[in-house]
Design an enzyme around this catalytic site. Structure first.
Site, short mmCIF file in Angstrom:
data_model
loop_
_atom_site.label_atom_id
_atom_site.label_comp_id
_atom_site.label_asym_id
_atom_site.label_seq_id
_atom_site.Cartn_x
_atom_site.Cartn_y
_atom_site.Cartn_z
N LYS A 187 78.16 30.30 -2.17
CA LYS A 187 79.60 30.13 -2.08
C LYS A 187 80.08 28.89 -2.83
CE LYS A 187 80.58 33.00 1.93
NZ LYS A 187 79.24 33.48 2.32
C1 LIG Z 1 78.82 34.81 2.37
C2 LIG Z 1 77.38 35.11 2.29
C3 LIG Z 1 76.90 36.39 1.95
C4 LIG Z 1 77.82 37.57 1.73
O1 LIG Z 1 78.55 37.50 0.54
P1 LIG Z 1 79.83 38.42 0.29
O2 LIG Z 1 80.43 37.97 -0.96
O3 LIG Z 1 80.73 38.18 1.49
O4 LIG Z 1 79.35 39.84 0.26
C5 LIG Z 1 75.54 36.57 1.80
N1 LIG Z 1 74.67 35.56 2.04
C6 LIG Z 1 75.08 34.32 2.38
C7 LIG Z 1 74.08 33.26 2.63
C8 LIG Z 1 76.45 34.05 2.51
O5 LIG Z 1 76.87 32.82 2.87
#
Ligand SMILES: *Cc1c(COP(=O)(O)O)cnc(C)c1O
Length: 464
Positions: free
Chosen positions: A136
């Protein structure tokens, strides 16, 4: 060899034969429409600061720009930041001058996204080298840099409010830390985030303020939503959200797909991406890269038992799971994936198209734990539960694949962010990277909050 190419008319027609026309073509401002179709189209600045269109849809670029064949042919000579610039400037090149855009990309990304080859043809794309050690960071850092650019230009200050159940808050806190003209307020549920996650939110200080709410994640979200709907507060302060549906967090996630393609293309094999999915922002960004002309053989959406999208791919019926089911891959405990309309829109809302390009698989906690163990035994490599699910999806897909491919599974977080679970599975203590270790000794600073909105509002009026 089957290769899925999106038909990229602009690049076929203009890019190759009329390069000059492409130059003038890209001069017009990109417009963003709402997937619900009832709000007016807006430019990037409005889309970013508004976050959600008034009709509660999601902003999407009106067209996905194609990059030239020359770019895709020569991208292996470019750095991550150069590739990011080419993609970003296809979307925002008109609103943000090129030098500024490159500068803000350089400011956002001072970390790598390496594809580690575990065995011949099997790669783990490590997206956890940013400040919060989760993927993220790619979205949050870019969004912070772009917002800061517009705020400086307009000489404006802003307050960002976010509710978090864990990972989002850390990336937003780190992404906006020290950014001028932005105050960040992060609400999290008391006792319901991991120790490391809590420290990531509460130890930065400066322009990042943490609020420990004596309630659930839903309470946090309700407080934030009520604030955005409050006329009095809206009039007094510039408020914005930084949640994951913001278009400025989505687009930069396509950078690492293009970068991975650029690093693997010399192998000459079709590329498969397996994406551990919750809200489906990550995979949607991969599809955006494909629509910009990146050759991809297959996308795989791998989920935990919150299998709404794999079930949709199977049956054509989209049925949210309410409430969502708790799992050890808890960043993917999403019962109603918010980016799903975007994913569908990218395929023209055509079920058969989605089904062709995206394969879905889902896994239980037991299967996830077994995979963490297997990857450790087989490759001596440690993964978090989300990454393990991406690995499983890839393995199941490869059973159906007859051609040799470059098979990539995305690692969305460092294993140490989910240390207790991973240690329990492997039955031994694991090393914690310095960046997380040093957090644990830092002092937590958070303001305690009750769940009632009146109290929160009074606090904001007094303190903002
Ligand atoms: C947010 C997150 C996901 C999911 O990603 P999306 O874009 O919501 O599909 C997967 N793994 C981790 C560690 C995350 O923080």
């Amino acid at each position: 060899m089957r290769q899925i190419y999106f038909i990229c008319f602009q690049s076929l027609v203009f890019g190759i034969y009329f390069p000059k026309i492409v130059a003038s073509f890209s001069q017009k401002e990109m417009q963003f429409y709402s997937t619900n179709g009832k709000s007016k189209e807006v430019g990037i600045e409005e889309a970013i600061f508004q976050g959600l269109p008034p009709d509660n849809g999601l902003y999407m670029p009106k067209e996905i720009p194609c990059l030239s064949q020359e770019f895709w042919d020569t991208c292996d000579t470019l750095t991550f930041n150069q590739i990011a610039f080419e993609i970003a400037s296809a979307f925002f090149g008109q609103e943000i001058p090129k030098e500024e855009l490159q500068a803000l990309i350089n400011q956002a990304y001072d970390f790598d996204a390496p594809s580690v080859e575990l065995t011949e043809g099997l790669y783990c794309l490590e997206l956890f080298h940013g400040p919060s050690m989760a993927f993220k960071d790619f979205g949050a850092r870019f969004m912070a840099a772009v917002m800061s650019y517009f705020l400086k230009k307009n000489n404006r200050d802003i307050h960002i409010l976010v509710a978090t159940s864990g990972d989002t808050g850390g990336a937003v806190a780190q992404g906006f830390f020290g950014v001028d003209q932005i105050q960040v307020h992060i609400l999290y549920p008391k006792g319901k985030v991991s120790e490391i996650q809590e420290k990531q939110l509460t130890t930065l200080g400066a322009n990042v303020k943490a609020y420990e709410v004596d309630g659930t994640f839903d309470d946090c979200q309700r407080l934030v939503k009520s604030t955005f709907l409050d006329e009095e507060l809206r009039e007094k302060y510039n408020l914005a959200s930084a949640n994951s549906i913001n278009i400025a967090r989505l687009i930069p996630q396509s950078f690492y797909y293009a970068y991975t393609y650029s690093r693997l293309k010399k192998k000459g094999l079709p590329i498969v991406f397996s994406v551990p999915s919750g809200n489906f922002g990550n995979i949607s960004a991969g599809i955006i890269a494909a629509k910009m002309g990146m050759p991809v053989h297959q996308f795989i959406a791998a989920t935990n038992v919150n299998k709404v999208v794999p079930a949709y791919l199977e049956s054509g019926i989209f049925e949210p799971i309410n409430p969502s089911i708790s799992t050890i891959s808890n960043a993917m405990d999403v019962g109603n994936p918010s980016n799903f309309p975007r994913m569908k829109a990218l395929y023209g809302d055509d079920y058969s198209e989605v089904k062709k390009h995206v394969k879905g698989y889902f896994y239980t906690d037991e299967e996830t734990k077994a995979a963490i163990k297997k990857i450790d035994e087989k490759y001596g490599y440690l993964v978090c539960p989300h990454t393990a699910i991406a690995y499983l999806g890839l393995q199941d897909y490869l059973k159906t694949e007859e051609e040799p491919v470059s098979a990539v599974f995305l690692s969305t977080a460092h294993y140490a962010k989910f240390l207790p679970d991973v240690e329990a599975v492997l039955g031994r203590e694991l090393a914690i990277p310095e960046r997380l270790q040093s957090l644990l000794s830092k002092k937590k600073e958070a303001r305690a909050l009750e769940t009632d909105y009146a109290g929160f509002k009074a606090f904001l009026l007094k303190n903002l």
